[in-house]
Design an enzyme around this catalytic site. Structure first.
Site, PDB file in Angstrom:
ATOM      1  N   SER A 118       0.903  -1.305  -0.014  1.00 19.08           N
ATOM      2  CA  SER A 118      -0.163   0.078   0.177  1.00 19.08           C
ATOM      3  C   SER A 118       0.892   1.428   0.103  1.00 19.08           C
ATOM      4  O   SER A 118       1.933   1.164   0.677  1.00 19.08           O
ATOM      5  CB  SER A 118      -0.824   0.238   1.429  1.00 19.08           C
ATOM      6  OG  SER A 118      -1.666   1.199   1.226  1.00 19.08           O
ATOM      7  N   TYR A 133      -1.164  -0.793  10.845  1.00 16.71           N
ATOM      8  CA  TYR A 133      -1.421  -1.172   9.255  1.00 16.71           C
ATOM      9  C   TYR A 133      -0.417  -0.431   8.521  1.00 16.71           C
ATOM     10  O   TYR A 133       0.381  -0.974   7.774  1.00 16.71           O
ATOM     11  CB  TYR A 133      -2.753  -0.412   8.957  1.00 16.71           C
ATOM     12  CG  TYR A 133      -2.999  -0.675   7.187  1.00 16.71           C
ATOM     13  CD1 TYR A 133      -3.291  -2.204   7.075  1.00 16.71           C
ATOM     14  CD2 TYR A 133      -2.919   0.258   6.605  1.00 16.71           C
ATOM     15  CE1 TYR A 133      -3.346  -2.469   5.497  1.00 16.71           C
ATOM     16  CE2 TYR A 133      -3.169   0.207   5.179  1.00 16.71           C
ATOM     17  CZ  TYR A 133      -3.576  -1.287   4.654  1.00 16.71           C
ATOM     18  OH  TYR A 133      -3.754  -1.802   3.361  1.00 16.71           O
TER      19      TYR A 133
END
Length: 233
Positions: A118, A133
């Site tokens: 990501s 995350y």
């Protein structure tokens, strides 16, 4: 998308209904689908994936590490360690475990690995609850680079796709708020004013997995509609 290009596919997820739906679509294209229901946060479940795949198909050409979760946890609220342990088991540890199991088979086929990271790995976290995350994706990026170095002598490539906001149910199932509000916030945070589709991300994964990308390893492909170029203060 892989099935359309002539691939048979092993599908791994926790939800049987979703697995069955994708398997049906693959079989409708005349290809074979192996459904493996597993929770990749559990080492015992993860350990079954590669053996079942190789036993069923006889070989392994491509490993796509796509499973990911985003539990909330922050430093100031004292919840960060629980969230960190949870997210790292799925987002990093399972990837390392699967890649380790897959490596000998990929060496035989001169195959490759594509990890789904990501763009959050490129920026510090503004929302404190998403810190675990963000850290997991940064760790995943560096693992991919290290794995590319180690596996190069076996003829195995390792690459990473780094999506920004994507219009899928990962965002709609987010526990952080109203899915419609979250979606619009993501759109507003991009340079282009829209967010990517699953098919766009899938196209790059397919390219990296193909022989057209035989000269590409250890690379990170950013697909974020300009998210990293916009101020998020």
């Amino acid at each position: 998308m892989f099935a359309k290009e002539g691939a048979d596919v092993a599908l791994v997820a926790r939800t049987q209904a979703k697995l069955a739906a994708v398997a049906k679509n693959i079989e409708a294209l005349g290809r074979k689908a192996l459904v493996i229901q597993a929770d990749l946060s559990k080492e015992a479940d993860t350990a079954t994936v590669v053996p079942k795949t190789v036993e069923h198909f006889g070989k392994l050409d491509v490993l796509v590490n796509n499973a990911g979760i985003s539990p909330a946890g922050s430093l100031t609220e004292g919840t960060v360690l629980q969230a960190y342990d949870e997210v790292m088991k799925t987002n990093v540890r399972a990837v390392i475990q699967l890649t380790s199991f897959a490596a000998p088979y990929l060496a035989k086929t001169k195959g490759n690995v594509v990890n789904i990271s990501s763009v959050v790995a490129l920026r510090p976290c503004k929302n404190p609850e998403l810190l675990p995350y963000f850290v997991s994706k940064a760790a995943l990026d560096h693992f991919a680079r290290c794995a590319a170095v180690e596996l190069a002598s076996s003829g195995v490539r390792v690459n990473t796709v780094k999506p920004g906001p994507v219009d899928n149910d990962f965002n709609s199932n987010n526990s952080l708020g109203d899915p419609k509000v979250i979606r619009q916030t993501l759109i507003d945070a991009t340079l282009q004013g829209f967010i990517a589709t699953n098919e766009e991300i899938g196209g790059v994964i397919l390219f990296l997995a193909s022989d057209k990308a035989r000269s590409i390893t250890g690379c990170n492909y950013v697909m974020d509609n300009g998210w990293t170029m916009v101020s998020h203060e």
